[in-house]
Design an enzyme around this catalytic site. Structure first.
Site, PDB file in Angstrom:
ATOM      1  N   HIS A 280       0.827  -1.265   0.010  1.00  0.00           N
ATOM      2  CA  HIS A 280      -0.123  -0.139   0.021  1.00  0.00           C
ATOM      3  C   HIS A 280       0.752   1.296   0.008  1.00  0.00           C
ATOM      4  O   HIS A 280       0.512   2.267  -0.446  1.00  0.00           O
ATOM      5  CB  HIS A 280      -0.957   0.015   1.043  1.00  0.00           C
ATOM      6  CG  HIS A 280      -2.103  -0.943   0.800  1.00  0.00           C
ATOM      7  ND1 HIS A 280      -2.246  -2.277   1.389  1.00  0.00           N
ATOM      8  CD2 HIS A 280      -3.336  -0.755   0.207  1.00  0.00           C
ATOM      9  CE1 HIS A 280      -3.259  -2.764   0.848  1.00  0.00           C
ATOM     10  NE2 HIS A 280      -4.075  -1.740   0.279  1.00  0.00           N
TER      11      HIS A 280
ATOM     12  N   GLU B  37     -10.857 -10.575  -5.239  1.00  0.00           N
ATOM     13  CA  GLU B  37      -9.570 -10.405  -4.824  1.00  0.00           C
ATOM     14  C   GLU B  37      -9.101 -12.197  -4.469  1.00  0.00           C
ATOM     15  O   GLU B  37      -7.872 -12.033  -4.020  1.00  0.00           O
ATOM     16  CB  GLU B  37      -9.552  -9.529  -3.648  1.00  0.00           C
ATOM     17  CG  GLU B  37      -9.790  -8.100  -4.386  1.00  0.00           C
ATOM     18  CD  GLU B  37      -9.614  -7.270  -2.955  1.00  0.00           C
ATOM     19  OE1 GLU B  37      -8.750  -6.168  -2.875  1.00  0.00           O
ATOM     20  OE2 GLU B  37     -10.520  -7.297  -2.056  1.00  0.00           O
TER      21      GLU B  37
ATOM     22  N   ASP C 241      -4.315  -8.212  -4.368  1.00  0.00           N
ATOM     23  CA  ASP C 241      -4.599  -9.421  -3.727  1.00  0.00           C
ATOM     24  C   ASP C 241      -4.888 -10.758  -4.248  1.00  0.00           C
ATOM     25  O   ASP C 241      -4.339 -11.871  -3.775  1.00  0.00           O
ATOM     26  CB  ASP C 241      -5.937  -9.061  -2.618  1.00  0.00           C
ATOM     27  CG  ASP C 241      -5.438  -8.261  -1.524  1.00  0.00           C
ATOM     28  OD1 ASP C 241      -4.451  -8.503  -0.950  1.00  0.00           O
ATOM     29  OD2 ASP C 241      -6.173  -7.269  -1.033  1.00  0.00           O
TER      30      ASP C 241
ATOM     31  N   CYS D 225      -8.805  -3.083 -10.929  1.00  0.00           N
ATOM     32  CA  CYS D 225      -8.675  -1.695 -10.287  1.00  0.00           C
ATOM     33  C   CYS D 225      -7.194  -2.072  -9.496  1.00  0.00           C
ATOM     34  O   CYS D 225      -6.549  -1.186  -8.789  1.00  0.00           O
ATOM     35  CB  CYS D 225      -9.698  -1.397  -9.476  1.00  0.00           C
ATOM     36  SG  CYS D 225     -10.164  -2.530  -7.859  1.00  0.00           S
TER      37      CYS D 225
END
Ligand code: PEP
Ligand code: MG
Length: 546
Positions: free
Chosen positions: A191, A436, A460, A507
């Site tokens: 992240h 995910e 993920d 995404c």
């Protein structure tokens, strides 16, 4: 003559910058290396630090009262009370009596208080746990003499070097002061890396430890080459400057190309339309998303609104942010992903349990379905915002039909509550899930019957499909060489959702990888959602696709 040193890492964004190094020390990091004087010395140091902290807290309380209001100032009043709390101080003194340094004593006491408060499982007391951490952090700042550390009062921008930056530390950074950043750990899909891309600054991860002795030293950060050179030689500096000016020239030309792309529709050569959406973490990115041609918001990582705060945001606070985004997007789709915390996204006031395998543990939808009031507060805020634009809800980390059904039940309850309150909302609000987990892709034909769209979180999905920890630089290379299994899962999901008349987007970070754009088009992806700096590049690439 100081020796030049080179550190190699993985460049996660492009660019070359030079400047002074600033070492970022997290609260935990500052405690290592704490010095131990005699017991009396340590107690005296603690007392001095406590007095300074009380003074600072009073000043902050007065400032907050003037600038923010009474409610916000209350936090500092509580901090002041904690700094005077005799039980807390006795506990710190008793650790010093056992031979611990003042820093360690504060850390240990804060930790045991935190554990005690968490065990009580009370929302109000959990919030006090964050207050304890705050005053511990403040005391340590004074004890280590790092009073202004990490505070943004440096006038000169710098290259930030950190062991690691948690997502909440990253959101609190002031981008305008940072030339670039380097972390010892981290991977391209962590992240922290995602945030660096959104900030559009050169960044390097996975360099291994960079010693504190380099604080303030001049360095060259070359994200293309994946290197950081500290104390460069004259030759290295002049070679870097040559490369930098060549790079800047190309970057300028590329910028012009991207501007020209703005005029092109995001349609392939065979006339197939791909929606180009933006991934954002906050309201502040909306304007640049629009000016870079975003046709919608494909992923609002709503957890960042929670990460940058010290306590749970209220329905009203969430609503006002979501509403503003919906209004600014003027009828274009805004997909709000519900809270996705846990794993690497930790928020102190949530008091999440420590887990052996947090990525496989209590995170995202699992927390929301467990702490239903928290989830419903967010759902009501999203629903209310849907009266102001085209808002959609998206659920992260789904593995089963039951989770979707449970979330839908709560969404229905929220609609009823809002109707009773006389609040407006879009009763036909679009609902989507993130793909995910391998489970959601494999079960996509069943899941597709319950939702309007899928959005693939490749970060993920890759982690869980390949069993490759997205935080671990040692195994990152396995992702690049194993894209096929991910593509097959996306294809399965794409067929399933189209069969039900829905649509599918991507995404995760793979959506911005231009070498994959054609493949995404081929397997039926309808939308690509990327960080703002990548919007135009992806649009340009789509227009070149078959
Ligand atoms: C993903 O997993 O690809 C995703 C978009 O979600 P996040 O990166 O926030 O986990
Ligand atoms: Mg994810």
């Amino acid at each position: 003559m100081t020796k030049s040193v080179r550190f190699d890492g993985i460049g996660i964004t492009n660019g070359k910058v030079s400047g002074k190094i600033k070492i970022f020390r997290s609260y935990e990091g500052k405690n290592k290396g704490a010095c131990v004087g005699s017991i009396e010395d340590e107690k005296q140091r603690l007392e001095l630090a406590r007095k300074s902290a009380i003074k600072e807290t009073k000043a902050l309380e007065e400032k907050a009262l003037k600038v923010l209001g009474e409610k916000e100032a209350q936090i500092f009043e509580i901090h002041g009370m904690l700094l005077e709390d005799e039980d807390f101080l006795d506990a710190v003194y008793s650790e010093i009596d056992k031979g611990k340094s003042a820093q360690e004593a504060v850390t240990l006491t804060a930790k045991s208080y935190g554990e005690m408060l968490k065990a009580l499982d009370d929302e109000y007391l959990s919030a006090r746990c964050a207050d304890i951490n705050d005053i511990a952090s403040q005391l340590i700042r004074f004890l280590t003499g790092d009073v202004d550390e990490n505070e943004e009062n440096d006038t000169e921008p710098y290259i930030l070097v950190a062991s690691d930056l948690t997502p909440s530390e990253t959101v609190k950074l002031e981008a305008s002061k940072i030339l670039g950043f380097v972390t010892f750990g981290g991977t391209p899909s962590s992240h922290t890396a995602i945030l660096a891309r959104a900030m559009g600054i050169p960044a390097l991860v996975g360099t291994g430890t960079i010693g504190e002795i380099y604080e303030g030293k001049y360095a060259l950060l070359n994200a293309e080459r994946g290197e950081l050179i500290i104390n460069p030689t004259k030759e290295q500096k002049s070679e870097f400057e040559k490369e930098q000016s060549a790079y800047n020239k190309i970057a300028k030309e590329h910028e012009m190309y991207l501007r020209s792309v703005m005029k092109k529709p995001a349609v392939t050569r065979s006339g197939h339309k791909i929606m180009i959406y933006a991934n954002i973490g906050s309201d502040s990115e909306v304007a640049s998303a629009i000016s870079n041609g975003a046709e919608g918001i494909g992923l609002l990582r709503s957890e960042f609104l929670y990460l940058s705060r010290d306590k749970y945001p209220s329905e009203e606070e969430l609503f006002s942010v979501y509403r503003d985004i919906a209004i600014k997007m003027q009828g274009k789709r805004v997909i709000i992903r519900t809270l996705d915390i846990g794993a690497d996204k930790q928020i102190p006031y949530f008091s999440l349990p420590k887990e052996e395998n947090p990525a496989l543990g209590y995170r995202a939808i699992r927390i929301c379905l467990d702490r239903q009031e928290l989830f419903k507060t967010q759902l009501r805020a999203i629903l209310r915002a849907s009266a102001y634009g085209r808002v959609s809800v998206m659920l992260p980390m789904i593995i089963s039909l039951e989770e979707i059904k449970e979330a839908k039940k709560l969404l229905d309850e929220c609609m009823t509550e809002l109707s009773t309150r006389g609040e407006g909302y879009d009763s036909k609000i679009e609902l989507g899930i993130m793909i995910e987990t391998p489970s959601s892709a494999i079960m996509s034909d069943t899941l597709a019957r319950e939702v309007d769209f899928f959005s693939v979180g490749t970060n993920d999905l890759t982690q869980y499909t390949l069993a490759v920890d997205r935080q671990n630089p040692k195994v990152t290379h396995l992702c690049e060489s194993n894209i096929e299994p991910i593509m097959r899962l996306i294809k399965m999901a794409s067929e399933a959702i189209h069969h039900q008349g829905g649509w599918i987007g991507v995404c995760g970070e793979m959506a911005a990888d231009l070498s994959l754009t054609q493949k995404f088009v081929d397997i039926g992806v309808d939308e690509l959602s990327v960080s703002v700096p990548y919007l135009l590049g992806v649009r340009g690439k789509v227009s070149e696709c078959k």
